[in-house]
Design a protein around this motif. Structure first.
Motif, mmCIF file in Angstrom:
data_model
loop_
_atom_site.group_PDB
_atom_site.id
_atom_site.type_symbol
_atom_site.label_atom_id
_atom_site.label_comp_id
_atom_site.label_asym_id
_atom_site.label_seq_id
_atom_site.Cartn_x
_atom_site.Cartn_y
_atom_site.Cartn_z
ATOM 1 N N VAL A 80 -7.814 8.031 4.061
ATOM 2 C CA VAL A 80 -6.545 7.747 3.396
ATOM 3 C C VAL A 80 -6.246 8.876 2.424
ATOM 4 O O VAL A 80 -7.158 9.518 1.903
ATOM 5 C CB VAL A 80 -6.570 6.387 2.643
ATOM 6 C CG1 VAL A 80 -6.670 5.234 3.612
ATOM 7 C CG2 VAL A 80 -7.686 6.320 1.626
ATOM 8 N N GLY A 81 -4.976 9.116 2.195
ATOM 9 C CA GLY A 81 -4.560 10.145 1.257
ATOM 10 C C GLY A 81 -3.935 9.529 0.030
ATOM 11 O O GLY A 81 -3.715 8.317 -0.041
ATOM 12 N N PHE A 82 -3.651 10.354 -0.945
ATOM 13 C CA PHE A 82 -3.017 9.879 -2.166
ATOM 14 C C PHE A 82 -1.735 9.136 -1.817
ATOM 15 O O PHE A 82 -0.935 9.602 -1.022
ATOM 16 C CB PHE A 82 -2.708 11.058 -3.091
ATOM 17 C CG PHE A 82 -2.087 10.637 -4.386
ATOM 18 C CD1 PHE A 82 -2.849 10.058 -5.379
ATOM 19 C CD2 PHE A 82 -0.732 10.791 -4.605
ATOM 20 C CE1 PHE A 82 -2.288 9.659 -6.574
ATOM 21 C CE2 PHE A 82 -0.156 10.393 -5.790
ATOM 22 C CZ PHE A 82 -0.933 9.826 -6.783
ATOM 23 N N GLY A 83 -1.541 7.968 -2.380
ATOM 24 C CA GLY A 83 -0.369 7.138 -2.103
ATOM 25 C C GLY A 83 -0.626 6.124 -1.012
ATOM 26 O O GLY A 83 0.030 5.101 -0.957
ATOM 27 N N ASP A 84 -1.584 6.413 -0.128
ATOM 28 C CA ASP A 84 -1.948 5.459 0.914
ATOM 29 C C ASP A 84 -3.262 4.768 0.591
ATOM 30 O O ASP A 84 -3.835 4.097 1.430
ATOM 31 C CB ASP A 84 -2.088 6.163 2.268
ATOM 32 C CG ASP A 84 -0.763 6.279 2.994
ATOM 33 O OD1 ASP A 84 0.156 5.500 2.688
ATOM 34 O OD2 ASP A 84 -0.657 7.160 3.862
ATOM 35 N N ASN A 85 -3.750 4.952 -0.617
ATOM 36 C CA ASN A 85 -5.052 4.408 -0.967
ATOM 37 C C ASN A 85 -4.976 3.066 -1.690
ATOM 38 O O ASN A 85 -5.928 2.647 -2.313
ATOM 39 C CB ASN A 85 -5.849 5.414 -1.799
ATOM 40 C CG ASN A 85 -5.142 5.791 -3.086
ATOM 41 O OD1 ASN A 85 -3.932 5.635 -3.207
ATOM 42 N ND2 ASN A 85 -5.895 6.292 -4.044
ATOM 43 N N PHE A 86 -3.825 2.392 -1.591
ATOM 44 C CA PHE A 86 -3.737 1.048 -2.154
ATOM 45 C C PHE A 86 -2.674 0.254 -1.412
ATOM 46 O O PHE A 86 -1.788 0.813 -0.768
ATOM 47 C CB PHE A 86 -3.420 1.071 -3.655
ATOM 48 C CG PHE A 86 -1.981 1.388 -3.953
ATOM 49 C CD1 PHE A 86 -1.060 0.371 -4.177
ATOM 50 C CD2 PHE A 86 -1.539 2.698 -3.991
ATOM 51 C CE1 PHE A 86 0.267 0.665 -4.427
ATOM 52 C CE2 PHE A 86 -0.213 2.992 -4.248
ATOM 53 C CZ PHE A 86 0.689 1.972 -4.467
ATOM 54 N N SER A 87 -2.784 -1.050 -1.499
ATOM 55 C CA SER A 87 -1.784 -1.972 -0.960
ATOM 56 C C SER A 87 -1.563 -3.070 -1.976
ATOM 57 O O SER A 87 -2.456 -3.377 -2.766
ATOM 58 C CB SER A 87 -2.271 -2.624 0.340
ATOM 59 O OG SER A 87 -2.425 -1.682 1.357
ATOM 60 N N ILE A 88 -0.410 -3.664 -1.920
ATOM 61 C CA ILE A 88 -0.152 -4.862 -2.704
ATOM 62 C C ILE A 88 -0.327 -6.036 -1.755
ATOM 63 O O ILE A 88 0.314 -6.098 -0.712
ATOM 64 C CB ILE A 88 1.256 -4.843 -3.329
ATOM 65 C CG1 ILE A 88 1.389 -3.630 -4.246
ATOM 66 C CG2 ILE A 88 1.515 -6.155 -4.086
ATOM 67 C CD1 ILE A 88 2.787 -3.389 -4.761
ATOM 68 N N SER A 89 -1.238 -6.928 -2.107
ATOM 69 C CA SER A 89 -1.562 -8.073 -1.260
ATOM 70 C C SER A 89 -0.863 -9.317 -1.808
ATOM 71 O O SER A 89 -1.007 -9.654 -2.978
ATOM 72 C CB SER A 89 -3.079 -8.277 -1.251
ATOM 73 O OG SER A 89 -3.424 -9.381 -0.457
ATOM 74 N N ILE A 90 -0.094 -9.981 -0.949
ATOM 75 C CA ILE A 90 0.652 -11.181 -1.324
ATOM 76 C C ILE A 90 0.045 -12.370 -0.595
ATOM 77 O O ILE A 90 -0.031 -12.384 0.636
ATOM 78 C CB ILE A 90 2.151 -11.065 -0.935
ATOM 79 C CG1 ILE A 90 2.793 -9.824 -1.558
ATOM 80 C CG2 ILE A 90 2.906 -12.343 -1.279
ATOM 81 C CD1 ILE A 90 2.963 -9.885 -3.048
ATOM 82 N N GLY A 91 -0.375 -13.378 -1.341
ATOM 83 C CA GLY A 91 -0.875 -14.619 -0.762
ATOM 84 C C GLY A 91 0.213 -15.666 -0.799
ATOM 85 O O GLY A 91 0.836 -15.875 -1.837
ATOM 86 N N THR A 92 0.476 -16.300 0.334
ATOM 87 C CA THR A 92 1.516 -17.325 0.411
ATOM 88 C C THR A 92 0.905 -18.685 0.700
ATOM 89 O O THR A 92 -0.263 -18.777 1.095
ATOM 90 C CB THR A 92 2.547 -16.980 1.513
ATOM 91 O OG1 THR A 92 1.888 -17.035 2.784
ATOM 92 C CG2 THR A 92 3.147 -15.610 1.292
ATOM 93 N N GLU A 93 1.720 -19.723 0.528
ATOM 94 C CA GLU A 93 1.237 -21.081 0.768
ATOM 95 C C GLU A 93 1.604 -21.598 2.150
ATOM 96 O O GLU A 93 1.034 -22.577 2.603
ATOM 97 C CB GLU A 93 1.773 -22.025 -0.311
ATOM 98 C CG GLU A 93 1.194 -21.716 -1.680
ATOM 99 C CD GLU A 93 1.666 -22.673 -2.758
ATOM 100 O OE1 GLU A 93 2.811 -23.172 -2.668
ATOM 101 O OE2 GLU A 93 0.896 -22.908 -3.695
#
Length: 146
Positions: A80-93
């Motif tokens: 992974v490169g800079f900017g692709d090294n994180f994600s926002i994880s959303i948990g739904t019901e």
């Protein structure tokens, strides 16, 4: 209703080292540590080297009222490169809420993994939105006793 928002960090082989460091700073215990060797073998896929099979597939560390999550990149997808090294994880019901959020964020973006049942989740998908932000959407099922 969104149940949680979590930062998910990606590493190029040093996830375990990073999370041991974060644990030394914040304290606590890992909720889960899984390596690529722990996953079911993909049909037709080349076996991973010993080094790659020991990369972190998923790790989670509670910090206050949130959970920091991470993994190493999978060798078949490259580093992974800079900017692709994180994600926002959303948990739904609900699956309906997951579908709505996924399709909303997808406008002008791309699907990296469609929403589907996986061996770790009853409903999970990944996408990159039109701004280049990585998102993970999952159904958070109630745990026994809750």
């Amino acid at each position: 209703m969104v149940k949680s928002v979590t930062t998910y960090l990606m590493f190029n082989g040093n996830c375990e080292e990073a999370f041991l460091f974060y644990k030394s700073v914040f304290g606590g215990e890992f909720q889960y540590v899984g390596k690529y060797k722990d996953a079911p073998a993909e049909e037709g896929a080349e076996p991973l080297s010993e080094e790659d099979s020991n990369r972190i597939m998923h790790i989670s560390l509670p910090i206050g009222d949130t959970i920091l999550m991470g993994s190493d990149s999978h060798p078949k997808y490259g580093d992974v490169g800079f900017g692709d090294n994180f994600s926002i994880s959303i948990g739904t019901e609900t699956t309906e809420e997951a579908d709505k959020i996924f399709s909303g964020l997808l406008a002008g973006g791309r699907v990296d993994m469609p929403l589907e049942k996986t061996f770790w989740s009853s409903y999970f998908g990944m996408l990159k939105d039109k701004f280049g932000v990585n998102w993970m959407i999952s159904l958070e099922e109630p745990q026994p006793g809750n």
